[in-house]
Scaffold this active site. Structure first.
Site, PDB file in Angstrom:
ATOM      1  N   ASP A  69       3.120  -4.125   6.876  1.00  0.00           N
ATOM      2  CA  ASP A  69       1.452  -3.816   6.580  1.00  0.00           C
ATOM      3  C   ASP A  69       0.503  -4.901   6.506  1.00  0.00           C
ATOM      4  O   ASP A  69       1.000  -4.733   4.996  1.00  0.00           O
ATOM      5  CB  ASP A  69       0.982  -2.172   7.167  1.00  0.00           C
ATOM      6  CG  ASP A  69       1.844  -1.561   7.524  1.00  0.00           C
ATOM      7  OD1 ASP A  69       2.411  -1.359   8.799  1.00  0.00           O
ATOM      8  OD2 ASP A  69       2.096  -0.254   6.912  1.00  0.00           O
ATOM      9  N   ASP A 121       8.679  -1.032   7.257  1.00  0.00           N
ATOM     10  CA  ASP A 121       7.728  -2.255   8.467  1.00  0.00           C
ATOM     11  C   ASP A 121       6.353  -2.796   7.047  1.00  0.00           C
ATOM     12  O   ASP A 121       6.644  -2.466   5.951  1.00  0.00           O
ATOM     13  CB  ASP A 121       6.976  -1.037   9.375  1.00  0.00           C
ATOM     14  CG  ASP A 121       6.151   0.024   8.796  1.00  0.00           C
ATOM     15  OD1 ASP A 121       6.187   0.063   7.158  1.00  0.00           O
ATOM     16  OD2 ASP A 121       6.390   1.267   9.779  1.00  0.00           O
ATOM     17  N   ASP A 180      -2.940   6.959  -0.357  1.00  0.00           N
ATOM     18  CA  ASP A 180      -2.463   8.730  -0.418  1.00  0.00           C
ATOM     19  C   ASP A 180      -1.629   8.858  -1.751  1.00  0.00           C
ATOM     20  O   ASP A 180      -2.112   9.242  -2.739  1.00  0.00           O
ATOM     21  CB  ASP A 180      -1.073   9.646   0.333  1.00  0.00           C
ATOM     22  CG  ASP A 180      -0.260   8.249   0.955  1.00  0.00           C
ATOM     23  OD1 ASP A 180      -0.488   7.282   0.248  1.00  0.00           O
ATOM     24  OD2 ASP A 180       0.352   8.701   1.727  1.00  0.00           O
TER      25      ASP A 180
HETATM   26  P1  ATP Z   1       7.452   4.833   5.492  1.00  0.00           P
HETATM   27  O1  ATP Z   1       8.764   3.817   4.613  1.00  0.00           O
HETATM   28  O2  ATP Z   1       7.743   6.054   6.043  1.00  0.00           O
HETATM   29  O3  ATP Z   1       7.142   3.561   6.454  1.00  0.00           O
HETATM   30  P2  ATP Z   1       4.638   4.129   4.182  1.00  0.00           P
HETATM   31  O4  ATP Z   1       4.184   4.143   2.763  1.00  0.00           O
HETATM   32  O5  ATP Z   1       5.200   2.430   4.390  1.00  0.00           O
HETATM   33  O6  ATP Z   1       6.309   4.356   3.928  1.00  0.00           O
HETATM   34  P3  ATP Z   1       3.145   4.348   6.357  1.00  0.00           P
HETATM   35  O7  ATP Z   1       3.215   5.830   7.061  1.00  0.00           O
HETATM   36  O8  ATP Z   1       4.034   3.191   6.744  1.00  0.00           O
HETATM   37  O9  ATP Z   1       4.517   4.881   5.140  1.00  0.00           O
HETATM   38  O10 ATP Z   1       1.872   4.377   5.588  1.00  0.00           O
HETATM   39  C1  ATP Z   1       1.666   3.036   5.628  1.00  0.00           C
HETATM   40  C2  ATP Z   1       0.576   2.955   4.112  1.00  0.00           C
HETATM   41  O11 ATP Z   1      -0.327   3.712   5.094  1.00  0.00           O
HETATM   42  C3  ATP Z   1       1.500   3.847   3.133  1.00  0.00           C
HETATM   43  O12 ATP Z   1       1.633   3.084   2.000  1.00  0.00           O
HETATM   44  C4  ATP Z   1      -0.097   4.544   2.128  1.00  0.00           C
HETATM   45  O13 ATP Z   1      -0.426   3.551   1.401  1.00  0.00           O
HETATM   46  C5  ATP Z   1      -0.800   4.858   3.479  1.00  0.00           C
HETATM   47  N1  ATP Z   1      -1.205   6.176   4.182  1.00  0.00           N
HETATM   48  C6  ATP Z   1      -0.385   6.896   5.239  1.00  0.00           C
HETATM   49  N2  ATP Z   1      -0.760   7.596   5.816  1.00  0.00           N
HETATM   50  C7  ATP Z   1      -1.738   8.627   5.025  1.00  0.00           C
HETATM   51  C8  ATP Z   1      -2.555   9.179   4.393  1.00  0.00           C
HETATM   52  N3  ATP Z   1      -2.047  10.774   5.508  1.00  0.00           N
HETATM   53  N4  ATP Z   1      -3.088   8.889   3.951  1.00  0.00           N
HETATM   54  C9  ATP Z   1      -3.752   7.879   2.882  1.00  0.00           C
HETATM   55  N5  ATP Z   1      -2.893   6.972   3.227  1.00  0.00           N
HETATM   56  C10 ATP Z   1      -2.113   7.390   4.028  1.00  0.00           C
HETATM   57 MG    MG Z   2       5.282   1.546   6.742  1.00  0.00          MG
END
Ligand code: ATP
Ligand code: MG
Length: 465
Positions: free
Chosen positions: A69, A67, A162
């Site tokens: 963001d 996705d 994170d």
């Molecule tokens: P995925 O490929 O699973 O979507 P992602 O890194 O994009 O991985 P998401 O859950 O979509 O993960 O979250 C988007 C962003 O938000 C992360 O890359 C991170 O920067 C931030 N984030 C998500 N969850 C947390 C958390 N629990 N604490 C701090 N930052 C977070």
């Molecule tokens: Mg994501």
């Protein structure tokens, strides 16, 4: 911190390492076109807009992002004024969802982590009112973040994320990548490292420990030494997270395509034992001299299906992973005299009772999981009464799949499966309009009317059952 948008962001950008368009080689063609449209529109309206998080990480690794963001310095209210197709959501974090024909893109306002600074003056009355209703930052006695709704700068927004590899951002203004945390070096070295003190970051949000494991397994990275030591030390605190959130995160982990690797890491770090203590103890023991191997085999099977792009339902996932455990529990209950069906129901209820206080499996998923296991006995009854009532069940394919994967190598079971699959392939009768019966050759299945006997107290026999 200054409040004027332009100055504030210029100042903050100076602390970032900037990777220019020529240096990083990410093409806009690989980006989600709707996300790009949003970034351009924000820019045209005088706001800053970045892609952030997992999508930048994945683009740099040559992987397809799940996705996209977007973050901006526009407040949710300002985003809503710019986009007609926008809805504001979320109580914990106020977010803008921009709706397109077949997707929703999330736009968040830059946020900062814990801060003792005084709040900037609210720009509008509705914002002031909202802040009063939702205090900005709330931590519990153990340091866990309960609410975090503090608007911040791009640097602050990066620092509250994170892991360093998840904190890179891509600017639409000059197509550069900004790195405030050393994320690019960690990305190149294949390292998962928390931003800041890992002990504090895992205390704030224990779910980050599961995320560390998932990213390490999914990306083939290693968890940096200090981060790993803090994770092992804090593993038991994972149970403090909200049970529905732990279920969601466990699903992501098991459907990541690297579920086997994830579970190895969970076990090495102590997270598995904390999350599923009874199951974990059973997994390490034997039944009648045989080790419990199905869980490991099923993880690899699910991984191969996910890697092929197949979808597996949540109840089937649970049945595949925990079916052997349920069978073992049900065997024990049968030895104590329980009938077959009852023993399975009680075994699943016992499993739900052990698991749900920590990992919340929805009742609807739990009963569908139970049905997949308890309906296995029906497969042996050939033809049985009204086989079509069985093949027409919405979970028929899951029941068959579970049988095929767990027992399909046995000759008699393979025969049963063939018979049921042949039944399921029977042509579906075409309804014939009244008065035309006999003028068509469409096969008609006779449906026997269910007779409901009335008992004396007025209840039908079906109700009583
Ligand atoms: P995925 O490929 O699973 O979507 P992602 O890194 O994009 O991985 P998401 O859950 O979509 O993960 O979250 C988007 C962003 O938000 C992360 O890359 C991170 O920067 C931030 N984030 C998500 N969850 C947390 C958390 N629990 N604490 C701090 N930052 C977070
Ligand atoms: Mg994501």
């Amino acid at each position: 911190m200054k409040s004027g948008n332009g100055n504030r962001f210029k100042e903050e950008n100076e602390s970032a390492v900037i990777i220019t368009r020529q240096e990083h080689g990410i093409s806009r063609k690989l980006m989600n076109q709707n996300a790009l449209r949003i970034l351009y529109r924000l820019k045209d309206n005088g706001f800053v807009g970045y892609l952030v998080g997992g999508c930048v990480r994945d683009l740099l690794l040559g992987r397809e992002p799940k996705d996209f963001d977007v973050v901006t310095n526009a407040t949710p209210g300002e985003v809503k004024r710019i986009f007609r197709n926008c809805r504001l959501v979320g109580r914990r974090f106020r977010l803008a969802h921009i709706h397109f024909q077949n997707e929703i893109i999330e736009v968040a306002t830059f946020r900062s982590q814990a801060t003792d600074e005084p709040e900037p003056e609210p720009k509008a009355a509705d914002e002031a009112e909202q802040r009063q209703r939702h205090p900005r930052m709330l931590k519990d006695d153990d340091g866990m973040i309960l609410r975090d709704n503090v608007y911040g700068t791009p640097a602050e927004d990066a620092l509250r994320r994170d892991f360093t590899v998840n904190a890179l951002s891509y600017s639409i203004a000059d197509f550069s990548i900004m790195d405030y945390t050393g994320g690019l070096a960690d990305l190149n070295a294949g390292i998962i490292r928390t931003i800041g003190d890992p002990t504090v970051r895992f205390q704030e949000d224990p779910v980050r420990m599961l995320r560390a494991v998932r990213f390490a397994a999914q990306l083939g990275f290693t968890i940096e030494e200090e981060t790993r030591a803090a994770l092992v030390a804090a593993a038991d605190t994972i149970v403090r997270s909200a049970p529905p959130r732990l279920y969601d995160e466990m699903l992501k982990l098991l459907f990541s395509g690297e579920g086997a690797k994830c579970c190895d890491l969970l076990r090495q770090t102590g997270l598995f034992q904390a999350l599923l203590p009874a199951f974990s103890a059973w997994l390490g023991a034997e039944s009648e001299g045989f080790p419990h191997t199905r869980f490991g085999e099923m993880l690899s099977y699910v991984d191969s299906r996910v890697q092929q792009g197949d979808k597996i339902s949540q109840p089937l996932l649970l049945a595949l992973l925990f079916g052997e455990y349920i069978d073992d529990k049900a065997d024990r209950l049968r030895r104590q005299g329980a009938p077959w069906q009852q023993s399975v129901n009680a075994a699943v209820a016992e499993f739900m009772g052990e698991t749900c206080p920590v990992i919340m499996i929805a009742n609807r998923v739990g009963s569908a999981f139970r049905d997949i296991i308890s309906q296995q006995i029906r497969l042996k009854k050939i033809p049985g009464r009204r086989p079509e009532s069985f093949t027409e069940r919405p979970d028929f394919n899951d029941i068959i799949e579970y049988c095929r994967i767990t027992r399909g190598d046995k000759k008699d079971v393979a025969k049963q499966l063939d018979w049921w699959l042949a039944q399921a392939r029977q042509p579906v009768p075409i309804p014939v309009p009244e008065g035309l019966a006999g003028e068509t050759e469409a096969p008609q299945r006779k449906r026997r009317k269910r007779r409901r006997r009335r008992s004396q107290n007025g209840k039908s026999s079906a109700d009583a059952a």
